[in-house]
Design a protein around this motif. Structure first.
Motif, PDB file in Angstrom:
ATOM      1  N   ILE A  62      96.250   4.091  85.497  1.00 20.61           N
ATOM      2  CA  ILE A  62      95.090   3.397  86.056  1.00 20.61           C
ATOM      3  C   ILE A  62      94.981   3.735  87.539  1.00 20.61           C
ATOM      4  CG2 ILE A  62      93.982   1.173  86.439  1.00 20.61           C
ATOM      5  CD1 ILE A  62      95.545   0.124  84.051  1.00 20.61           C
ATOM      6  N   PRO A  63      93.867   4.348  87.948  1.00 20.96           N
ATOM      7  CA  PRO A  63      93.774   4.784  89.342  1.00 20.96           C
ATOM      8  C   PRO A  63      93.597   3.621  90.307  1.00 20.96           C
ATOM      9  CG  PRO A  63      91.712   5.158  88.220  1.00 20.96           C
ATOM     10  CD  PRO A  63      92.662   4.673  87.177  1.00 20.96           C
ATOM     11  N   ARG A  64      93.934   3.881  91.552  1.00 20.27           N
ATOM     12  CA  ARG A  64      93.640   2.935  92.602  1.00 20.27           C
ATOM     13  C   ARG A  64      92.319   3.394  93.227  1.00 20.27           C
ATOM     14  NH1 ARG A  64      96.654   2.014  97.728  1.00 20.27           N
ATOM     15  NH2 ARG A  64      95.637   0.171  98.542  1.00 20.27           N
ATOM     16  N   VAL A  65      91.417   2.437  93.442  1.00 22.64           N
ATOM     17  CA  VAL A  65      90.062   2.815  93.851  1.00 22.64           C
ATOM     18  C   VAL A  65      89.722   2.266  95.226  1.00 22.64           C
ATOM     19  CG1 VAL A  65      87.652   2.865  93.142  1.00 22.64           C
ATOM     20  CG2 VAL A  65      89.438   2.672  91.410  1.00 22.64           C
ATOM     21  N   LEU A  66      89.158   3.134  96.066  1.00 23.03           N
ATOM     22  CA  LEU A  66      88.668   2.706  97.376  1.00 23.03           C
ATOM     23  C   LEU A  66      87.196   3.085  97.484  1.00 23.03           C
ATOM     24  CD1 LEU A  66      91.631   4.150  99.469  1.00 23.03           C
ATOM     25  CD2 LEU A  66      91.151   1.714  99.183  1.00 23.03           C
ATOM     26  N   SER A  67      86.421   2.238  98.142  1.00 21.04           N
ATOM     27  CA  SER A  67      85.012   2.589  98.325  1.00 21.04           C
ATOM     28  C   SER A  67      84.904   3.575  99.475  1.00 21.04           C
ATOM     29  CB  SER A  67      84.189   1.347  98.632  1.00 21.04           C
ATOM     30  OG  SER A  67      84.477   0.919  99.947  1.00 21.04           O
ATOM     31  N   SER A  68      83.751   4.260  99.559  1.00 19.91           N
ATOM     32  CA  SER A  68      83.641   5.255 100.626  1.00 19.91           C
ATOM     33  C   SER A  68      83.608   4.588 101.999  1.00 19.91           C
ATOM     34  CB  SER A  68      82.437   6.164 100.408  1.00 19.91           C
ATOM     35  OG  SER A  68      81.261   5.417 100.546  1.00 19.91           O
ATOM     36  N   ASP A 178      81.707   9.238  84.852  1.00 24.34           N
ATOM     37  CA  ASP A 178      81.057   7.967  85.183  1.00 24.34           C
ATOM     38  C   ASP A 178      81.217   7.573  86.650  1.00 24.34           C
ATOM     39  OD1 ASP A 178      80.423   7.866  82.586  1.00 24.34           O
ATOM     40  OD2 ASP A 178      81.918   6.369  82.008  1.00 24.34           O
ATOM     41  N   ASN A 179      82.366   7.945  87.231  1.00 24.04           N
ATOM     42  CA  ASN A 179      82.640   7.571  88.622  1.00 24.04           C
ATOM     43  C   ASN A 179      82.541   8.819  89.481  1.00 24.04           C
ATOM     44  OD1 ASN A 179      83.869   4.636  88.668  1.00 24.04           O
ATOM     45  ND2 ASN A 179      84.698   5.658  86.861  1.00 24.04           N
ATOM     46  N   TRP A 460      91.457   7.065  94.097  1.00 22.29           N
ATOM     47  CA  TRP A 460      90.055   7.486  94.055  1.00 22.29           C
ATOM     48  C   TRP A 460      89.286   6.930  95.249  1.00 22.29           C
ATOM     49  CZ3 TRP A 460      88.001   6.635  88.368  1.00 22.29           C
ATOM     50  CH2 TRP A 460      88.752   7.459  87.504  1.00 22.29           C
ATOM     51  N   VAL A 461      88.657   7.824  95.967  1.00 16.95           N
ATOM     52  CA  VAL A 461      87.683   7.378  96.945  1.00 16.95           C
ATOM     53  C   VAL A 461      86.327   7.659  96.311  1.00 16.95           C
ATOM     54  CG1 VAL A 461      86.716   7.761  99.228  1.00 16.95           C
ATOM     55  CG2 VAL A 461      89.196   7.821  98.897  1.00 16.95           C
ATOM     56  N   LEU A 462      85.584   6.579  96.059  1.00 17.03           N
ATOM     57  CA  LEU A 462      84.308   6.750  95.371  1.00 17.03           C
ATOM     58  C   LEU A 462      83.261   7.251  96.357  1.00 17.03           C
ATOM     59  CD1 LEU A 462      84.144   3.681  92.999  1.00 17.03           C
ATOM     60  CD2 LEU A 462      85.125   5.946  92.631  1.00 17.03           C
ATOM     61  N   ASP A 463      82.510   8.218  95.909  1.00 19.94           N
ATOM     62  CA  ASP A 463      81.568   8.867  96.802  1.00 19.94           C
ATOM     63  C   ASP A 463      80.213   8.167  96.733  1.00 19.94           C
ATOM     64  OD1 ASP A 463      80.750  10.698  98.650  1.00 19.94           O
ATOM     65  OD2 ASP A 463      80.145  12.176  97.141  1.00 19.94           O
TER      66      ASP A 463
END
Lengths: 464, 313
Positions: A62-68, A178-179, A460-463
């Motif tokens: 399960i990835p760790r997610v950060l917003s841009s 999707d992401n 993950w840094v979401l773009d």
């Protein structure tokens, strides 16, 4: 997901997916991931474990997610901090203005085991000391990131950042569709550009870069060979190199070849038996001479350990202000320096609540985690502390953020930290969006070090 | 390329080739020992296997009797035998790991995969059937490593050094195989063709995958001097001494071209190939097959040393 209840926004998409994913699917993916890692050979060696000298680091799917926007703040903070680190090192081995201005106590530098007198007054090529920095970051609430540690010597783990992503893309192509996840795959290109940019001025337009490893029994050997491969440079051991007339050469099938830049993953004291430990066979006799003659660039520079030190760490907010004239964007964890009388008294009174660390320790060794320690352990530690207070700092136990993690009993929160890798060249600072997320695999545990059973996950840094 | 890298590539290939040869020797011995005595089945096949593998001395330091069980154990899995199949694969993998950057993913996958799969085989629980499967697996590993090198490596020094290791080792193995059997091959002028001889020779041929090839080339029943001819001088046979040297010359020349320099190893390999071109099997038998083999083993070792000195240190 922070201290606050509920799911943070960047996780929304992922969490919808997680709800639908069956435990069977997750289990299958996890064993596939393990198979990939075993097959590619991403292992690390553990000292003193005769049984399994090559171990897999547990990988969480399960990835760790950060917003841009979160990342942008982090990135600005990282650039600021690493610029300050380099300015500090330039100053420590140069004019020493920070000492004169009283920003950092003299003895902290001169009595520091990582201070290299050989480097005093020597100007490193292009003024860059810490070419590769790994800054350990924790999050304590949705809006606050703390820097836990500045790794300024030979930070490792970047191969995991890259391979974790690789494996995730193979396992979950639909999630990536999707992401919008910002890519990290250009890290090796950035690293090579950084290393080439700091070649000695006399080097040809196409400088020869090599990666120096202590050899295949080193715990990070996999990473060394992985990086050399991705960079397209030779992976050399000390015995592959020799120095003649202050020039470094490598032994090749076509005869000696001149070297311009060495990305060394060998610690200072093993680099050159003539300059440092005479018993070391890992290094290259005469390397320091070649370095000081300006014929070769070492990355990171010799002596960067001064900035890596946990006691110096506690002065980083002042150091950032002094050299950049700005407020630090990334906070330090509040730190008590046991070398200071009042702080020391406080620490002794609150041992049961604090995390006490050796100033030069690493990898989770030589530390006391007060709330998790027995009375005996605390008392034993108290004696060590009193014996050598200068050698310790203390920090509060942080309410570290957690990430959803796939455990034996399903998806559960586990503590994480983050190590982004910051590259400083002669031209600019380069950072790929993301880093290595380390995760404490045991419930409630705060220890994320791989040597202590911690795992890793993709970041993950979401773009968007 | 780093000399150390070239050295590791060279030895990586030698050890993979050596593992395959051990598997072939054991395969042949197992077949022979299963024959009734009247067809050539003898129990000294196990001693002969050890001799061919060059491991007799090391074996007798640990075991007393050379029988099916002890020899199998020693040649396949023994930790005490620095040249067991297990050790060969382990050393090949160590070398591959040290030069992970110089080989392709496919090659690494083949070698590392073999090393991992090796753990699935347990000699203690192995009956003949499983042993056969194991030996097939070993031969297959070598095929996969060879094929992945052939299909995925750039045609430059990394590839040439890998090939050089393979052919030096193969030449050495062919010669030693012949040396152990030379007493069988020796009586060229005497009456031949007994059943015993037939099975011994065919097992020798089988051990180098050459039985069918023999029939295609000579279209005769198995005769000792033709077996010797096939394994030394035949130009069509991929496992002949001649073929090994043709390849050694070719790959050394390619290295020389890439580096723009010819050295002692190119000269030595060419000299050997020229000798093989200018002789025939009758001449070899006349001056003594054993002498020819002994001298060739020495020359082959010297070539390996020359390559070592020219490129690998």
């Amino acid at each position: 997901m922070g201290k606050s209840p509920g799911i943070r926004e960047p996780y929304a998409q992922l969490s919808r997916w997680l709800e639908q994913a069956s435990p069977d699917l997750l289990n299958t993916r996890r064993s596939q991931a393990e198979y990939f890692f075993r097959r590619i050979g991403i292992t690390f060696a553990v000292y003193g474990e005769a049984e399994s000298t090559e171990r897999l680091i547990p990988f969480d799917i399960i990835p760790r997610v950060l917003s841009s926007s979160e990342w942008q703040t982090l990135e600005r903070g990282l650039v600021q901090r690493v610029n300050a680190l380099n300015a500090f090192l330039r100053d420590v081995y140069g004019k020493k203005e920070c000492l004169r201005a009283g920003i950092v106590p003299n003895d902290l530098i001169y009595r520091n085991p990582y201070f290299r007198p050989e480097m005093d007054r020597f100007e490193v090529p292009h003024g860059v000391y810490c070419h590769i920095a790994g800054i350990d970051i924790v999050r304590v609430d949705p809006h606050t990131f703390y820097v836990l540690e500045d790794n300024a010597r030979t930070p490792s783990g970047v191969s995991y950042m890259l391979e974790n992503r690789e494996v995730m893309i193979r396992l979950f192509p639909e999630l990536f569709a999707d992401n919008r996840v910002a890519p990290v795959e250009n890290y090796p290109d950035n690293l090579l550009a950084t290393l080439r940019s700091v070649a000695p001025v006399r080097a040809a337009a196409d400088p020869t870069v090599v990666l120096l490893t202590p050899g295949q029994y080193n715990s990070a050997f996999y990473e060394h060979s992985f990086l050399a491969d991705k960079l397209g440079v030779e992976l050399v051991e000390g015995s592959d190199l020799f120095v003649r007339d202050d020039v470094v050469y490598m032994r090749t099938t076509e005869g000696p070849q001149r070297i311009d830049v060495i990305y060394r993953r060998v610690d200072d004291e093993f680099l050159d038996p003539l300059a440092f430990r005479p018993d070391s066979v890992l290094g290259v006799p005469g390397l320091m001479g070649a370095y000081q003659a300006g014929n070769v660039t070492l990355a990171n520079a010799v002596g960067t350990g001064v900035a890596d030190d946990k006691a110096v760490y506690s002065y980083m907010p002042e150091i950032v202000k002094f050299y950049t004239g700005e407020e630090p964007i990334l906070k330090n964890v509040p730190t008590w320096r046991c070398r200071e009388k009042d702080a020391f008294a406080y620490v002794l009174d609150h041992l049961g609540e604090l995390v006490v660390k050796e100033v030069n320790g690493s990898g989770g060794y030589g530390m006391l985690v007060g709330p998790h320690a027995t009375k005996d352990q605390i008392e034993t530690f108290r004696r060590r502390l009193k014996h050598e207070p200068d050698n310790y700092i203390a920090q509060p136990t942080l309410a570290l953020s957690t990430c959803p993690t796939f455990t034996k009993s399903g998806v559960a929160p586990r503590h994480v930290d983050l190590r982004p890798f910051v590259l400083s060249g002669s031209d600019k600072v380069r950072i790929v969006p993301g880093g290595l997320t380390r995760v404490a695999m045991k419930e409630g545990s705060l220890v994320v070090n791989s040597s202590q059973g911690g795992g890793t996950k993709d970041t993950w840094v979401l773009d968007v | 390329m780093l000399s150390r890298t070239a050295d590791s590539l060279f030895w990586m290939s030698r050890y993979i080739e050596r593992a395959e040869n051990l598997a072939r020797i054991l395969d042949a011995s197992t077949r022979l020992s299963a024959l009734p005595a009247s067809y050539g089945g003898t129990h000294n096949e196990w001693t002969s296997a050890l001799l061919t593998a060059g491991s007799a001395d090391a074996f007798h330091r640990i075991y007393k009797d050379a029988n099916e069980k002890t020899v199998r154990e020693f040649l396949c899995f023994s930790e005490d035998n620095p040249a067991s199949i297990r050790k060969c694969l382990e050393i090949a993998r160590m070398n591959a790991r040290a030069v992970r950057t110089a080989i392709t993913t496919e090659m690494w996958d083949a070698i590392n995969g073999a090393w991992l799969d090796l753990k699935n085989y347990d000699i203690k629980k192995m009956d003949r059937e499983e042993l056969t499967r194991f030996l097939d697996w070993v031969k297959n590993v070598s095929l996969v490593v060879d094929g992945s090198a052939y299909r995925s490596m750039l045609r430059r020094d990394e590839y040439w050094f890998t090939r050089l290791g393979l052919y030096i080792e193969r030449a050495d193995n062919i010669l030693r195989l012949l040396d152990v059997k030379y007493h069988v091959l020796l009586p060229a002028t005497e009456r031949v063709g007994g059943t015993l001889d037939y099975f011994q020779w065919s097992s020798l041929l089988r051990s180098v995958s050459a039985l069918t090839a023999y029939h295609w080339v000579y279209r005769e029943s198995v005769k000792p001097w033709l077996v010797a001819d096939l394994l030394t001088l035949n130009r069509e046979m991929p496992r002949s001494l001649y073929a090994c040297y043709e390849n050694l010359v070719r790959f050394l020349d390619q290295l020389a071209r890439q580096y723009g320099r010819i050295g002692p190893s190119q000269h030595a390999a060419r000299a050997m190939l020229a000798r093989l071109e200018n002789t025939n099997i009758e001449a070899i038998f006349q001056s003594g097959l054993h002498e020819f083999i002994t001298q060739s083993i020495i020359d082959n070792n010297n070539l390996a040393t020359t390559i070592q000195e020219q490129y690998l240190v």
